[in-house]
Design a protein around this motif. Structure first.
Motif, short mmCIF file in Angstrom:
data_model
loop_
_atom_site.label_atom_id
_atom_site.label_comp_id
_atom_site.label_asym_id
_atom_site.label_seq_id
_atom_site.Cartn_x
_atom_site.Cartn_y
_atom_site.Cartn_z
N ASN A 202 40.29 18.02 28.66
CA ASN A 202 39.14 18.10 29.57
C ASN A 202 37.88 18.50 28.82
N GLU A 206 34.31 16.47 28.17
CA GLU A 206 32.98 17.04 28.36
C GLU A 206 32.11 16.78 27.13
N ASP A 209 31.07 13.10 27.16
CA ASP A 209 30.05 12.85 28.18
C ASP A 209 28.70 13.40 27.73
N GLU A 210 28.73 14.59 27.11
CA GLU A 210 27.50 15.20 26.61
C GLU A 210 26.89 14.35 25.51
#
Length: 237
Positions: A202, A206, A209-210
């Motif tokens: 997870n 993140e 995505d960042e």
């Protein structure tokens, strides 16, 4: 204060219901248990204490109901419960089906058993402290063993150090499963890592995505710069 009295009455009723069930009582030393009147400086301190107790007891804790003062909107009552408090989606769906409501199913990893174990804290009228008003100890389900309690949700956390390591591992294209093996060696076993592979995955998502957001911003800045240099240059997004 009327709301506080009402909340305490609800807690006492649930405690009475709890006494009629076959209960599992955590084997935790008395000086490690919450007790009525115990005080905490903040709500976070109260949850940290209850969550540590939950770890020793073998269950996962979570935040639940709260009440605010209607006059100044200040938090005055807070409750923390066993993670298995409440009902499963399946039980809720059955009740909603009977009432003719639309059913939206959602997968849930943990099966809730309507467990009544909980702690309630109230804001003191004078001073900043919070005190324990209700402590329900018994659970209506089996408790986790010390070797497995680290897998429960409230006891898992990807620390800052692990986030840095994960970022370095990802940049080196080390698969997540191998990252976990390295962490097990570093921390002396899976029970000492503090998180599971899913938590690492997870966090990696993140990071991706960042990075996508950063890449998009960089591209827009580049196009804007090109447009300033060349008036005939056009872009849209």
């Amino acid at each position: 204060m009327e709301e506080d009295v009402h909340n305490d009455e609800e807690d006492i009723n649930s405690l009475s219901e709890n006494m009629n069930e076959n209960l599992y009582i955590p084997q935790v030393a008395n000086d490690r248990k919450p007790e009525i009147g115990m005080r905490f400086a903040t709500v976070d301190d109260a949850f940290a204490y209850y969550n540590q107790y939950a770890r020793e007891a073998g269950f996962s804790a979570r935040s639940s109901s709260s009440k605010k003062n209607k006059k100044n909107n200040e938090l005055v009552w807070k409750q923390f419960v066993c993670f298995k408090a409440g009902q499963t989606d399946e039980n809720r769906s059955k009740k909603r089906a009977v009432n003719g409501a639309t059913i939206n199913s959602r997968a849930r990893g943990e099966v809730r058993t309507d467990c009544k174990a909980k702690i309630s804290i109230v804001k003191q009228q004078i001073g900043p402290d919070w005190s324990v008003s209700v402590f329900v100890e018994g659970h209506n389900h089996g408790l986790s063993t010390p070797s497995k309690v680290h897998l429960l949700r409230s006891h898992r956390n990807v620390s800052t150090v692990k986030k840095v390591l994960t970022q370095k591992f990802s940049e080196a294209n080390i698969p997540t499963c191998q990252q976990m093996q390295l962490l097990e060696i570093e921390y002396g076993g899976p029970e000492s890592i503090g998180c599971i592979e899913r938590d690492i995955r997870n966090f990696e998502k993140e990071l991706r995505d960042e990075q996508k957001g950063i890449d998009a911003e960089t591209l827009i800045e580049f196009f804007t710069s090109e447009k300033e240099k060349n008036k005939s240059f056009f872009f849209d997004f």
